[in-house]
Scaffold this motif. Structure first.
Motif, PDB file in Angstrom:
ATOM      1  N   VAL A   1      11.227  54.309  75.860  1.00  0.00           N
ATOM      2  CA  VAL A   1      10.898  53.069  75.143  1.00  0.00           C
ATOM      3  C   VAL A   1       9.383  52.793  75.246  1.00  0.00           C
ATOM      4  N   GLU A   2       8.814  53.033  76.409  1.00  0.00           N
ATOM      5  CA  GLU A   2       7.366  52.835  76.588  1.00  0.00           C
ATOM      6  C   GLU A   2       6.577  53.803  75.694  1.00  0.00           C
ATOM      7  N   ALA A   3       7.045  55.050  75.640  1.00  0.00           N
ATOM      8  CA  ALA A   3       6.362  56.058  74.806  1.00  0.00           C
ATOM      9  C   ALA A   3       6.423  55.647  73.342  1.00  0.00           C
ATOM     10  N   SER A   4       7.542  55.039  72.952  1.00  0.00           N
ATOM     11  CA  SER A   4       7.704  54.604  71.566  1.00  0.00           C
ATOM     12  C   SER A   4       6.747  53.452  71.245  1.00  0.00           C
ATOM     13  N   LEU A   5       6.606  52.547  72.206  1.00  0.00           N
ATOM     14  CA  LEU A   5       5.689  51.412  72.029  1.00  0.00           C
ATOM     15  C   LEU A   5       4.249  51.925  71.848  1.00  0.00           C
ATOM     16  N   PHE A   6       3.910  52.919  72.635  1.00  0.00           N
ATOM     17  CA  PHE A   6       2.589  53.566  72.544  1.00  0.00           C
ATOM     18  C   PHE A   6       2.361  54.050  71.103  1.00  0.00           C
ATOM     19  N   ALA A   7       3.346  54.729  70.546  1.00  0.00           N
ATOM     20  CA  ALA A   7       3.216  55.293  69.191  1.00  0.00           C
ATOM     21  C   ALA A   7       3.241  54.208  68.112  1.00  0.00           C
ATOM     22  N   GLN A   8       3.880  53.079  68.413  1.00  0.00           N
ATOM     23  CA  GLN A   8       3.889  51.965  67.456  1.00  0.00           C
ATOM     24  C   GLN A   8       2.523  51.305  67.400  1.00  0.00           C
ATOM     25  N   GLN A   9       1.905  51.154  68.558  1.00  0.00           N
ATOM     26  CA  GLN A   9       0.724  50.311  68.667  1.00  0.00           C
ATOM     27  C   GLN A   9      -0.608  51.037  68.524  1.00  0.00           C
ATOM     28  N   ASP A  10      -0.631  52.340  68.832  1.00  0.00           N
ATOM     29  CA  ASP A  10      -1.900  53.066  68.867  1.00  0.00           C
ATOM     30  C   ASP A  10      -1.909  54.185  67.815  1.00  0.00           C
ATOM     31  N   PRO A  11      -2.761  54.043  66.789  1.00  0.00           N
ATOM     32  CA  PRO A  11      -2.770  55.064  65.725  1.00  0.00           C
ATOM     33  C   PRO A  11      -3.066  56.473  66.232  1.00  0.00           C
ATOM     34  N   TYR A  12      -3.854  56.584  67.301  1.00  0.00           N
ATOM     35  CA  TYR A  12      -4.165  57.922  67.833  1.00  0.00           C
ATOM     36  C   TYR A  12      -2.890  58.598  68.323  1.00  0.00           C
ATOM     37  N   ARG A  13      -2.036  57.827  68.977  1.00  0.00           N
ATOM     38  CA  ARG A  13      -0.756  58.379  69.456  1.00  0.00           C
ATOM     39  C   ARG A  13       0.230  58.505  68.281  1.00  0.00           C
ATOM     40  N   ALA A  14       0.182  57.529  67.370  1.00  0.00           N
ATOM     41  CA  ALA A  14       1.120  57.540  66.239  1.00  0.00           C
ATOM     42  C   ALA A  14       0.985  58.832  65.429  1.00  0.00           C
ATOM     43  N   ALA A  15      -0.262  59.282  65.245  1.00  0.00           N
ATOM     44  CA  ALA A  15      -0.482  60.510  64.462  1.00  0.00           C
ATOM     45  C   ALA A  15       0.228  61.696  65.117  1.00  0.00           C
ATOM     46  N   THR A  16       0.103  61.806  66.443  1.00  0.00           N
ATOM     47  CA  THR A  16       0.714  62.947  67.144  1.00  0.00           C
ATOM     48  C   THR A  16       2.231  62.805  67.184  1.00  0.00           C
ATOM     49  N   ASN A  17       2.683  61.571  67.395  1.00  0.00           N
ATOM     50  CA  ASN A  17       4.118  61.289  67.382  1.00  0.00           C
ATOM     51  C   ASN A  17       4.727  61.720  66.038  1.00  0.00           C
ATOM     52  N   ASN A  18       4.051  61.313  64.943  1.00  0.00           N
ATOM     53  CA  ASN A  18       4.582  61.627  63.612  1.00  0.00           C
ATOM     54  C   ASN A  18       4.480  63.121  63.312  1.00  0.00           C
TER      55      ASN A  18
ATOM     56  N   TYR B   1       3.515  55.817  54.145  1.00  0.00           N
ATOM     57  CA  TYR B   1       4.497  54.809  54.563  1.00  0.00           C
ATOM     58  C   TYR B   1       4.195  54.336  55.991  1.00  0.00           C
ATOM     59  N   ALA B   2       3.742  55.262  56.830  1.00  0.00           N
ATOM     60  CA  ALA B   2       3.427  54.920  58.227  1.00  0.00           C
ATOM     61  C   ALA B   2       2.258  53.933  58.294  1.00  0.00           C
ATOM     62  N   ALA B   3       1.420  53.927  57.256  1.00  0.00           N
ATOM     63  CA  ALA B   3       0.241  53.047  57.261  1.00  0.00           C
ATOM     64  C   ALA B   3       0.417  51.852  56.332  1.00  0.00           C
ATOM     65  N   ARG B   4       1.666  51.592  55.907  1.00  0.00           N
ATOM     66  CA  ARG B   4       1.879  50.603  54.842  1.00  0.00           C
ATOM     67  C   ARG B   4       1.434  49.194  55.226  1.00  0.00           C
ATOM     68  N   ALA B   5       1.426  48.859  56.531  1.00  0.00           N
ATOM     69  CA  ALA B   5       1.065  47.494  56.916  1.00  0.00           C
ATOM     70  C   ALA B   5      -0.425  47.377  57.239  1.00  0.00           C
ATOM     71  N   GLY B   6      -1.194  48.410  56.907  1.00  0.00           N
ATOM     72  CA  GLY B   6      -2.638  48.337  57.162  1.00  0.00           C
ATOM     73  C   GLY B   6      -3.043  49.023  58.454  1.00  0.00           C
ATOM     74  N   GLN B   7      -2.061  49.398  59.275  1.00  0.00           N
ATOM     75  CA  GLN B   7      -2.372  50.184  60.477  1.00  0.00           C
ATOM     76  C   GLN B   7      -1.395  51.348  60.528  1.00  0.00           C
ATOM     77  N   TYR B   8      -1.895  52.521  60.833  1.00  0.00           N
ATOM     78  CA  TYR B   8      -1.024  53.696  60.940  1.00  0.00           C
ATOM     79  C   TYR B   8      -0.141  53.554  62.178  1.00  0.00           C
ATOM     80  N   ARG B   9       1.192  53.663  61.969  1.00  0.00           N
ATOM     81  CA  ARG B   9       2.141  53.499  63.076  1.00  0.00           C
ATOM     82  C   ARG B   9       3.147  54.631  63.087  1.00  0.00           C
ATOM     83  N   SER B  10       3.929  54.664  64.168  1.00  0.00           N
ATOM     84  CA  SER B  10       5.002  55.647  64.267  1.00  0.00           C
ATOM     85  C   SER B  10       6.078  55.369  63.215  1.00  0.00           C
ATOM     86  N   ILE B  11       6.674  56.424  62.661  1.00  0.00           N
ATOM     87  CA  ILE B  11       7.792  56.194  61.732  1.00  0.00           C
ATOM     88  C   ILE B  11       9.127  56.187  62.486  1.00  0.00           C
ATOM     89  N   THR B  12       9.050  56.355  63.803  1.00  0.00           N
ATOM     90  CA  THR B  12      10.266  56.251  64.614  1.00  0.00           C
ATOM     91  C   THR B  12      10.089  55.091  65.591  1.00  0.00           C
TER      92      THR B  12
END
Ligand code: MEV
Length: 446
Positions: free
Chosen positions: A251-268, A296-307
């Protein structure tokens, strides 16, 4: 009935990775995933007919071969699947299969479609009066829809689809209001089992003169959109009985990917490790899906995890929502013999089903990655399998390979890192009969 088929397939998947290739063929034939002819075709090295390549692209010089394997242990919506994956990266198929098995022991994978329509765009770059333009288009929308279905999309209509809606969007030309707006017509269509790019582009181009004549405005361009937020695919994994500490880490790893675009890119990227190989194996346009997923991952103006992974009561729940628009008819899917074989292997009956499978595998791949990252780390699973590649890359012969691999494994467990230079050093020592150097000279990274 479905349950006993699933059980039979799961039994045949048992120990699959340890089998010889011939034994794998036998198991896949027993499952009904491959025919005798398929096996003959695969054994002969697959597609070689360069004349066929001439039909796909221009300036053909040959084929680029990518390895194809099958992911095992997947039960999606209560249905067992053999999942063909064409990919060059080690450990993707192993991780997907292992994680699918883990999910089967602790829970379920469910999927659904959210919407059906693909989107085409018609741009009016400099609209003189947006409000009147919008009014006129909407007033004549039924006529445009009816005409497109009659003249262009009649094949889709026959299959239960076709153009279903027309909308108008006001898009700013810049950051200040003085820069004005452009008008963008969105044409929505149900493309049934096709990916729909060709037919949508034809519909939009067909509508262009009618739009210009009706409104007196000038159309600048027409093309489909890959940001298909009107046709999303959702996969959900629910697992119970897991170690609570592990659940918290995921769950913590998922939060990381939701909140940080640098992690979100690798997660995705990890999610797409599960999706792209299926698209490639089935002859689908993976660039279109990649573009759509990232947009779609960036639809809200910030790139986020799609999971997203979260706790619900004591269960771990994971969700993936993304546009995964693909086809099981049209394009290369029906022309490339390996793609048609892969579709047969999957035994999918619709584009929707294939899209749901992709979403499920993407989500499972993501879970496999973050489970490894939050426990043993990625090196162990990834690099151990990578050792074989390093050994080959260093130029080891068949006889030398097992010795080099063993020494690299020892090096990895001691130093927790490994590179091609280690393999080269080890091989050199093996050949010259010297000892001791490989473990120290690895600092010179290749
Ligand atoms: C490597 O191909 C994919 C991962 O980096 C994905 C991730 O970090 O979630 C392991």
């Amino acid at each position: 009935m479905a349950q006993s088929m699933n059980d039979k397939m799961m039994e045949l998947f048992r120990g699959f990775s340890k089998l010889t290739r011939d034994e794998r063929f036998t198991r896949l034939q027993q499952m009904g995933a491959l025919s005798g002819d398929d096996i003959k075709y695969l054994k002969s090295g697959g597609l070689k007919d360069v004349n066929l390549a001439e039909k796909f692209i221009e300036n053909v010089v040959g084929y680029f071969q990518v390895p194809m394997g099958v992911a095992t242990n997947f039960v999606i919506d209560n249905q067992a699947y053999v999942i063909p994956m064409a990919v060059e990266e080690t450990s993707i198929i192993a991780a997907a299969s292992k994680t699918a098995q883990w999910i089967r022991e602790h829970g379920t994978i469910r999927t659904e479609m959210l919407g059906r329509n693909i989107i085409g765009q018609i741009q009016i770059a400099r609209v003189s009066d947006f409000d009147s333009f919008e009014k006129l288009i909407l007033k004549n929308k039924d006529h445009f829809i009816e005409e497109s279905n009659r003249e262009v999309a009649f094949g889709l209509v026959r299959r239960g689809g076709g153009v279903v809606d027309i909308r108008v969007r006001k898009v700013p030309r810049g950051v200040t209001p003085e820069e004005g707006h452009m008008a963008v017509i969105h044409v929505e269509a149900d493309a049934c089992d096709a990916m729909g790019a060709n037919i949508m582009n034809q519909v939009c181009e067909y509508l262009k003169p009618g739009v210009e004549e009706l409104t007196g405005e000038k159309v600048n361009m027409c093309i489909l959109s890959n940001l298909v937020d009107t046709r999303l695919t959702k996969a959900t994994v629910t697992m119970t009985g897991l170690d609570e500490e592990l659940v918290d880490k995921i769950v913590e790893a998922s939060l990381f990917a939701q909140q940080d675009p640098y992690r979100a890119a690798t997660n995705n990227k990890g999610v797409l490790n599960g999706i792209d190989p299926i698209l490639l194996a089935t002859g689908n346009d993976w660039r279109a899906v990649e573009a759509g997923v990232h947009a779609y991952a960036a639809r809200a103006g910030q790139y986020r995890s799609i999971t997203r992974w979260y706790k619900k009561d004591k269960a771990l729940v994971g969700e993936l929502v993304a546009p995964i628009v693909l086809g099981v008819v049209g394009g290369v899917t029906k022309l490339h013999p390996t793609a048609t074989m892969a579709l047969r292997m999957l035994s999918v009956s619709s584009a929707e089903e294939l899209s749901r499978i992709c979403a499920a595998v993407g989500l499972v791949q993501n879970l496999g990655a973050i489970r490894a990252l939050t426990t043993v780390g990625i090196i162990e699973g990834h690099m151990k399998l990578h050792i074989k590649n390093l050994t080959m890359g260093a130029g080891a012969s068949e006889k030398e390979s097992p010795i080099v691999q063993k020494k690299l494994e020892e090096f990895l467990s001691l130093h927790k890192r490994i590179s091609l230079s280690n393999a080269i050093d080890i091989l050199r020592e093996l050949r010259t009969g010297s000892t001791g150097g490989a473990m120290t000279s690895q600092e010179t990274n290749v």
